[in-house]
Design a protein around this motif. Structure first.
Motif, PDB file in Angstrom:
ATOM      1  N   ALA A 103       0.727  -1.332   0.055  1.00 17.12           N
ATOM      2  CA  ALA A 103       0.020   0.164  -0.127  1.00 17.12           C
ATOM      3  C   ALA A 103       0.825   1.244   0.072  1.00 17.12           C
ATOM      4  CB  ALA A 103      -0.907   0.085   1.214  1.00 17.12           C
ATOM      5  N   LEU A 104       2.115   1.219   0.494  1.00 13.80           N
ATOM      6  CA  LEU A 104       2.845   2.383   0.612  1.00 13.80           C
ATOM      7  C   LEU A 104       3.291   2.907  -0.683  1.00 13.80           C
ATOM      8  CD1 LEU A 104       5.084   1.610   4.034  1.00 13.80           C
ATOM      9  CD2 LEU A 104       2.960   3.185   3.733  1.00 13.80           C
ATOM     10  N   VAL A 105       3.729   1.544  -1.621  1.00  9.17           N
ATOM     11  CA  VAL A 105       4.243   1.944  -2.853  1.00  9.17           C
ATOM     12  C   VAL A 105       3.161   2.634  -3.674  1.00  9.17           C
ATOM     13  CG1 VAL A 105       5.319   0.954  -4.938  1.00  9.17           C
ATOM     14  CG2 VAL A 105       5.701  -0.132  -2.614  1.00  9.17           C
ATOM     15  N   THR A 106       1.967   2.422  -3.591  1.00  9.61           N
ATOM     16  CA  THR A 106       0.680   2.858  -4.217  1.00  9.61           C
ATOM     17  C   THR A 106       0.589   4.164  -3.762  1.00  9.61           C
ATOM     18  OG1 THR A 106       0.045   0.411  -4.566  1.00  9.61           O
ATOM     19  CG2 THR A 106      -1.828   2.432  -4.844  1.00  9.61           C
ATOM     20  N   GLU A 107       0.651   4.318  -2.605  1.00  9.88           N
ATOM     21  CA  GLU A 107       0.492   5.880  -2.056  1.00  9.88           C
ATOM     22  C   GLU A 107       1.439   6.736  -2.669  1.00  9.88           C
ATOM     23  OE1 GLU A 107       0.350   4.973   2.175  1.00  9.88           O
ATOM     24  OE2 GLU A 107      -1.586   3.866   2.057  1.00  9.88           O
ATOM     25  N   GLU A 108       2.701   6.281  -2.606  1.00  5.25           N
ATOM     26  CA  GLU A 108       3.902   7.101  -3.012  1.00  5.25           C
ATOM     27  C   GLU A 108       3.735   7.409  -4.778  1.00  5.25           C
ATOM     28  OE1 GLU A 108       7.398   9.365  -3.007  1.00  5.25           O
ATOM     29  OE2 GLU A 108       5.957   8.783  -1.607  1.00  5.25           O
ATOM     30  N   ALA A 109       3.173   6.419  -5.336  1.00  8.44           N
ATOM     31  CA  ALA A 109       2.831   6.709  -6.776  1.00  8.44           C
ATOM     32  C   ALA A 109       1.993   7.682  -6.919  1.00  8.44           C
ATOM     33  CB  ALA A 109       2.611   5.382  -7.459  1.00  8.44           C
ATOM     34  N   ALA A 110       0.737   7.602  -6.342  1.00  8.96           N
ATOM     35  CA  ALA A 110      -0.449   8.643  -6.253  1.00  8.96           C
ATOM     36  C   ALA A 110       0.340  10.112  -6.090  1.00  8.96           C
ATOM     37  CB  ALA A 110      -1.369   8.294  -5.264  1.00  8.96           C
ATOM     38  N   ARG A 111       0.944  10.041  -4.785  1.00  7.41           N
ATOM     39  CA  ARG A 111       1.773  11.384  -4.535  1.00  7.41           C
ATOM     40  C   ARG A 111       2.342  12.012  -5.669  1.00  7.41           C
ATOM     41  NH1 ARG A 111       5.729  13.917  -2.639  1.00  7.41           N
ATOM     42  NH2 ARG A 111       7.266  12.079  -3.039  1.00  7.41           N
ATOM     43  N   LEU A 112       3.498  11.376  -6.125  1.00  4.22           N
ATOM     44  CA  LEU A 112       3.988  11.789  -7.224  1.00  4.22           C
ATOM     45  C   LEU A 112       3.382  12.200  -8.490  1.00  4.22           C
ATOM     46  CD1 LEU A 112       6.994   8.906  -7.324  1.00  4.22           C
ATOM     47  CD2 LEU A 112       7.268  11.240  -6.426  1.00  4.22           C
ATOM     48  N   LEU A 113       2.178  11.652  -8.720  1.00  2.90           N
ATOM     49  CA  LEU A 113       1.350  12.006  -9.769  1.00  2.90           C
ATOM     50  C   LEU A 113       0.286  12.896  -9.568  1.00  2.90           C
ATOM     51  CD1 LEU A 113       0.870   8.552 -11.154  1.00  2.90           C
ATOM     52  CD2 LEU A 113       2.095  10.131 -12.133  1.00  2.90           C
ATOM     53  N   GLY A 114       0.263  13.613  -8.143  1.00  9.14           N
ATOM     54  CA  GLY A 114      -0.747  14.340  -7.866  1.00  9.14           C
ATOM     55  C   GLY A 114      -2.173  13.922  -8.036  1.00  9.14           C
TER      56      GLY A 114
END
Length: 282
Positions: free
Chosen positions: A211-222
C-alpha cells in the motif's frame, strides 16, 4: 597487431530484465547475444540455436524460469554447456521466494532456503542443477525480489486506473528496480570471480508494504490514491497466484551482496525508483 577478442555474453532469455543487462554489458565492451522467442535483430537468436552460441561464449546469464521439466537451458543444451571451451562465468537469476514465509523476519545471503510454493521449489531445484553443471566455473546465483521499472510499476498502474491499495499491516515485500539488476550483473561481469558459487541478493534497501508503494505513486502523480481495501476482502477476488504472493512475508537483506559487488543501488528505495520512472529514466 590483432585486436583482442571482446568477451562474449550469452543471455538465455532476452526479456524485460535481460534487455537491460544486455545494454549494460554492451557498454562494458561485451559482445552480447540473447535468445528470444519473439524478437529479432542483431545479436538475437532462437533458443534452439543457443548451443552454437555457447561454443563462443565467455559468460552466460540465465533469466529463463524453470518449468515442470526443470531448467530449460540445462534440459536442452547440457552437452553444449559442458563442452563450451571459453565459458568461465555463469549467472543465474533465481528468486527470494526460495526462503519461503518468515513471518516478517529478515533473511540474508547465508540463510538456508525453505521454499513453501511449488514454483519456488522448482527454482531451488534449478539452483542445485546449476551448481552441479557449473563445476570448474564461477556461478553467481542472484536471488531477486519483486521486479519493477519503466513500464511495470505503480506509476503506470495509477495512470491506467488499475492500481490497488491493499492493506495488510506489517506485511513487507522486497523489491528491486530492473536497472539495478542490470547494474549488479554488470558488476559481476567486471569482476570475473574465480570458480565457485556465490549467493547474491538483488533487493533494494527498504522492504515495504504494498500500500505504501501505491500511495507514493499517487503522491508523485498528484492523484488521490485508490480506496484502501483490507487484505481479507481483496483476497476474495485474487487469483491463486496472487494470493500465493501474499501468503509469504519476509524481509531480505543485501549488505553482503553490495559489499561483494562493490556497488550501491541507483534506486535504494521504492521512492527513488518511482521518482526516476516518472522522470523517464531507464
Amino acid at each position: 597487431m590483432t585486436e583482442p577478442t571482446p568477451p562474449h555474453l550469452l543471455i538465455a532469455g532476452l526479456g524485460y530484465t535481460g534487455k537491460a543487462v544486455a545494454r549494460e554489458a554492451s557498454r562494458l565492451g561485451f559482445r552480447v547475444t540473447g535468445t528470444s522467442r519473439t524478437a529479432s535483430g542483431p545479436g538475437v537468436i532462437s533458443f534452439a540455436t543457443a548451443g552454437e552460441a555457447l561454443a563462443q561464449a565467455t559468460h552466460l546469464l540465465v533469466t529463463a524460469a524453470p518449468g515442470e521439466g526443470g531448467d530449460p537451458v540445462l534440459a536442452t543444451h547440457t552437452d553444449a554447456l559442458a563442452a563450451a571451451p571459453a565459458l568461465r562465468w555463469i549467472g543465474y537469476l533465481s528468486t527470494t521466494g526460495i526462503y519461503g514465509d518468515r513471518a516478517g523476519a529478515w533473511v540474508d545471503e547465508a540463510t538456508p532456503p525453505a521454499p513453501g510454493q511449488d514454483r519456488s521449489r522448482r527454482r531451488l531445484d534449478a539452483e542445485d542443477a546449476w551448481r552441479a553443471a557449473s563445476t570448474g566455473r564461477a556461478l553467481d546465483i542472484f536471488r531477486v525480489g519483486g521486479i519493477y521499472g519503466p513500464g511495470r510499476s505503480a506509476i503506470e498502474e495509477m495512470r491506467a486506473g488499475t492500481a490497488r491499495r491493499t492493506l495488510k499491516p506489517g506485511h513487507a515485500f522486497s523489491r528491486i528496480h530492473r536497472d539495478d539488476i542490470a547494474q549488479a550483473v554488470a558488476a559481476a561481469l567486471r569482476q570475473s570471480p574465480p570458480p565457485g558459487v556465490r549467493i547474491l541478493h538483488l533487493v533494494d534497501d527498504e522492504p515495504a508494504e504494498s500500500a505504501l508503494v501505491t500511495e507514493e505513486a499517487a503522491r508523485l502523480l498528484g492523484l488521490s490514491p485508490p480506496p484502501a481495501v483490507p487484505y481479507e476482502e481483496a483476497a476474495r477476488t485474487m487469483s491463486p497466484m496472487g494470493r500465493s504472493f501474499w501468503a509469504e512475508n519476509r524481509r531480505v537483506a543485501n549488505a553482503a551482496t553490495k559489499a561483494a559487488l562493490g556497488i550501491t543501488w541507483r534506486y535504494p528505495t521504492y521512492r527513488k525508483g518511482l521518482a526516476a520512472i516518472l522522470r523517464g529514466e531507464g
